[in-house]
Enzyme design. Structure first.
Site, short mmCIF file in Angstrom:
data_model
loop_
_atom_site.label_atom_id
_atom_site.label_comp_id
_atom_site.label_asym_id
_atom_site.label_seq_id
_atom_site.Cartn_x
_atom_site.Cartn_y
_atom_site.Cartn_z
N LEU A 14 52.48 28.81 -35.72
CA LEU A 14 52.66 30.22 -35.31
C LEU A 14 53.17 31.04 -36.50
O LEU A 14 54.27 31.57 -36.50
CB LEU A 14 53.62 30.33 -34.12
CG LEU A 14 53.53 31.68 -33.39
CD1 LEU A 14 52.28 31.73 -32.52
CD2 LEU A 14 54.77 31.93 -32.55
N GLY A 15 52.31 31.12 -37.53
CA GLY A 15 52.64 31.94 -38.70
C GLY A 15 51.99 33.30 -38.56
O GLY A 15 51.81 33.81 -37.46
N ILE A 55 48.83 34.35 -39.07
CA ILE A 55 47.56 34.40 -38.32
C ILE A 55 47.77 33.90 -36.89
O ILE A 55 47.22 34.46 -35.94
CB ILE A 55 46.47 33.58 -39.05
CG1 ILE A 55 46.24 34.12 -40.46
CG2 ILE A 55 45.16 33.61 -38.25
CD1 ILE A 55 45.33 33.27 -41.34
N ARG A 91 42.15 24.20 -41.46
CA ARG A 91 41.44 23.42 -42.46
C ARG A 91 40.89 22.18 -41.76
O ARG A 91 41.54 21.65 -40.85
CB ARG A 91 42.39 22.98 -43.60
CG ARG A 91 42.80 24.08 -44.55
CD ARG A 91 41.63 24.47 -45.48
NE ARG A 91 42.01 25.50 -46.45
CZ ARG A 91 41.82 26.81 -46.29
NH1 ARG A 91 41.25 27.28 -45.19
NH2 ARG A 91 42.16 27.66 -47.24
N ASP A 122 35.55 26.21 -37.24
CA ASP A 122 35.14 27.02 -38.38
C ASP A 122 35.28 26.22 -39.67
O ASP A 122 34.80 26.64 -40.72
CB ASP A 122 36.03 28.28 -38.45
CG ASP A 122 35.64 29.24 -39.57
OD1 ASP A 122 34.42 29.49 -39.73
OD2 ASP A 122 36.54 29.72 -40.29
N GLU A 154 33.44 20.08 -46.21
CA GLU A 154 32.56 21.26 -46.27
C GLU A 154 31.75 21.28 -47.57
O GLU A 154 32.29 20.91 -48.61
CB GLU A 154 33.42 22.53 -46.19
CG GLU A 154 34.09 22.67 -44.84
CD GLU A 154 35.09 23.82 -44.79
OE1 GLU A 154 35.13 24.63 -45.74
OE2 GLU A 154 35.82 23.90 -43.80
N HIS A 196 32.75 28.14 -41.99
CA HIS A 196 33.99 28.63 -42.63
C HIS A 196 33.89 30.14 -42.93
O HIS A 196 33.91 30.56 -44.08
CB HIS A 196 34.30 27.84 -43.91
CG HIS A 196 35.74 28.00 -44.35
ND1 HIS A 196 36.44 27.00 -45.00
CD2 HIS A 196 36.60 29.04 -44.26
CE1 HIS A 196 37.65 27.43 -45.28
NE2 HIS A 196 37.77 28.68 -44.84
P1 NAP Z 1 51.59 31.03 -42.51
O1 NAP Z 1 52.01 32.41 -42.15
O2 NAP Z 1 52.28 30.35 -43.63
O3 NAP Z 1 51.68 30.15 -41.19
C1 NAP Z 1 51.52 28.77 -41.20
C2 NAP Z 1 52.12 28.19 -39.94
O4 NAP Z 1 51.90 26.77 -39.94
C3 NAP Z 1 53.63 28.37 -39.83
O5 NAP Z 1 53.94 28.68 -38.50
C4 NAP Z 1 54.19 27.00 -40.18
O6 NAP Z 1 55.39 26.66 -39.52
C5 NAP Z 1 53.11 26.11 -39.63
N1 NAP Z 1 53.16 24.78 -40.24
C6 NAP Z 1 53.18 24.45 -41.55
N2 NAP Z 1 53.25 23.12 -41.70
C7 NAP Z 1 53.30 22.60 -40.45
C8 NAP Z 1 53.40 21.29 -39.94
N3 NAP Z 1 53.46 20.23 -40.75
N4 NAP Z 1 53.44 21.12 -38.60
C9 NAP Z 1 53.39 22.18 -37.77
N5 NAP Z 1 53.29 23.45 -38.20
C10 NAP Z 1 53.25 23.66 -39.53
O7 NAP Z 1 50.04 30.99 -42.90
P2 NAP Z 1 48.85 31.93 -42.38
O8 NAP Z 1 48.72 33.10 -43.27
O9 NAP Z 1 49.01 32.15 -40.92
O10 NAP Z 1 47.59 30.96 -42.68
C11 NAP Z 1 47.54 29.69 -42.09
C12 NAP Z 1 46.38 28.89 -42.63
O11 NAP Z 1 45.17 29.32 -42.04
C13 NAP Z 1 46.09 28.95 -44.11
O12 NAP Z 1 46.97 28.19 -44.89
C14 NAP Z 1 44.66 28.45 -44.18
O13 NAP Z 1 44.63 27.05 -44.32
C15 NAP Z 1 44.08 28.83 -42.83
N6 NAP Z 1 43.08 29.92 -42.95
C16 NAP Z 1 41.81 29.67 -42.60
C17 NAP Z 1 40.87 30.68 -42.71
C18 NAP Z 1 39.43 30.48 -42.33
O14 NAP Z 1 38.58 31.12 -42.90
N7 NAP Z 1 39.15 29.62 -41.37
C19 NAP Z 1 41.23 31.93 -43.21
C20 NAP Z 1 42.55 32.14 -43.53
C21 NAP Z 1 43.47 31.13 -43.40
P3 NAP Z 1 56.84 27.19 -39.98
O15 NAP Z 1 56.78 28.67 -39.87
O16 NAP Z 1 57.75 26.58 -39.01
O17 NAP Z 1 57.00 26.73 -41.39
C1 8YV Z 2 38.31 31.89 -47.43
C2 8YV Z 2 40.35 30.89 -46.24
O1 8YV Z 2 37.11 31.46 -46.85
O2 8YV Z 2 41.99 32.44 -46.86
C3 8YV Z 2 41.73 31.27 -46.62
O3 8YV Z 2 42.58 30.36 -46.63
O4 8YV Z 2 40.08 29.81 -45.83
C4 8YV Z 2 39.27 31.89 -46.28
O5 8YV Z 2 39.73 33.18 -46.06
C5 8YV Z 2 38.56 30.99 -48.62
O6 8YV Z 2 39.68 31.34 -49.35
C6 8YV Z 2 37.37 31.04 -49.57
O7 8YV Z 2 37.29 32.32 -50.20
#
Ligand code: NAP
Ligand code: 8YV
Length: 310
Positions: A149-150, A152, A228, A252, A257, A275
């Site tokens: 719950l960060g 996103i 991921r 996604d 990948e 993705h």
């Molecule tokens: P964020 O604000 O840092 O939130 C991450 C959340 O994950 C926090 O609530 C954190 O908990 C929790 N967490 C970390 N390690 C954990 C663990 N071992 N067990 C349980 N919970 C854990 O990050 P965000 O900006 O929301 O982004 C999150 C992730 O989404 C990115 O790192 C990326 O991998 C992924 N993402 C994917 C896409 C896509 O295109 N599909 C795009 C953007 C991002 P705490 O707050 O308690 O530390």
């Molecule tokens: C992008 C992502 O696809 O922000 C991330 O963590 O997974 C995506 O927004 C990735 O960074 C490739 O540009």
């Protein structure tokens, strides 16, 4: 002019802005022999969340000062090594929250309302031949478990609120939010209809969604992964979906990948995206601007707007 190495897919607009202040080298046009000859002059790297910086590339750059990541997830960059060497790493938090949350909602709805099945029903002519399509499931009043719950994760909870869910979450720490906290992921999965993964990747979260968590989510459960591929045990996921231990999956992201196992592609109870969580023109432009702003600010002042926490 200083030299920047661009790894992965920077946009034309990014390259144009960088070229005003840097000599730009595209890794796609070079190899390790070129890198050895040119390593000393490269002070900055721009990459994305998928490609990161391979350890041998980072090791080959003795004067590297900064890595600007076009994406919020930076698990493909060795930040322990970056900290040890005093290399600044930046990413793009915040600007993609709504878009990735929208992607998660889209996957939830596609699974619940069988969007792909019913689209195929119309296109194949089955509607004319067989009559009405089978009924689907309502998204109203479901229990939605958010893993991570960060930034996103909270945007996903907000965007799903109109469907009147009971929202619960698991992360490392309890937050000051009106949702129930679970310190145990399997227990949360057992109480959830939908499990949405949105943690960072990397060693700490590797395969935390394992066979036990998927079994706890159960035959009527839906797994959504926009985090991921490494967060979910893909082999266990395929087994659970094939055997009916898990109901549906909207994905996604994948372990290898752009390779997606044939078994996942063959299943009727999956919705698969390449993705594209943040992949709209508007959001990628905002991410691109922040990536280049971090790079230019570091060059001009030695400071950055959005460093990774490490
Ligand atoms: P964020 O604000 O840092 O939130 C991450 C959340 O994950 C926090 O609530 C954190 O908990 C929790 N967490 C970390 N390690 C954990 C663990 N071992 N067990 C349980 N919970 C854990 O990050 P965000 O900006 O929301 O982004 C999150 C992730 O989404 C990115 O790192 C990326 O991998 C992924 N993402 C994917 C896409 C896509 O295109 N599909 C795009 C953007 C991002 P705490 O707050 O308690 O530390
Ligand atoms: C992008 C992502 O696809 O922000 C991330 O963590 O997974 C995506 O927004 C990735 O960074 C490739 O540009």
């Amino acid at each position: 002019m200083p030299d920047v190495l661009v790894i992965g897919g920077a946009t034309e607009a990014m390259l144009a802005r960088m070229s005003e202040k840097f000599t730009v080298h595209k890794w796609a046009e070079h190899d390790m022999d070129w890198l050895e000859e040119n390593a000393e002059k490269i002070t900055h790297v721009v990459t994305n969340g998928h490609d990161g910086v391979r350890p041998e590339i980072m090791a080959a750059l003795p004067n590297l000062q900064m890595i600007s990541c076009y994406g919020v997830g930076y698990d493909a960059i060795d930040t322990t090594e970056a900290v040890r060497r005093g290399i600044m790493v930046t990413h793009t938090p915040g600007v993609l929250n709504d878009e990735v949350a929208t992607t998660a909602v889209m996957l939830v709805l596609a699974c619940y309302r069988e969007l792909l099945r019913d689209d195929a029903y119309v296109r194949s002519g089955e509607w004319e031949k067989k009559g009405s399509a089978p009924l689907t499931r309502s998204l109203e009043n479901q229990t939605i478990g958010i893993l991570g719950l960060g930034r996103i994760g909270q945007a996903i909870a907000t965007k799903l609120a109109p469907w009147n869910p009971t929202t619960v979450y698991h992360s490392r720490t309890k937050k000051d939010v009106p949702y129930t906290y679970y310190d145990n992921l399997e227990a949360m999965a057992a109480d959830s209809d939908i499990l949405i993964c949105i943690t960072p990747g990397g060693a700490e979260t590797r395969k935390i969604v394992n066979a036990e968590v998927l079994a706890a989510l159960g035959p009527k459960g839906t797994l959504i992964n926009v985090a991921r591929g490494s967060v979910v045990d893909e082999t266990a996921l395929i087994d659970a979906l094939q055997s009916g231990k898990l109901g549906w999956a909207g994905l996604d992201v994948f372990e290898q990948e752009p390779k997606v196992p044939q078994a996942l592609r063959d299943l009727p109870n999956t919705v698969l995206l390449p993705h594209v969580g943040s992949a709209t023109v508007e959001t990628r432009t905002a991410m691109a601007n922040l990536t280049v702003e971090n790079l230019l600010q570091h060059l001009e002042t030695g400071t950055v707007a959005t460093p990774v926490p490490e």
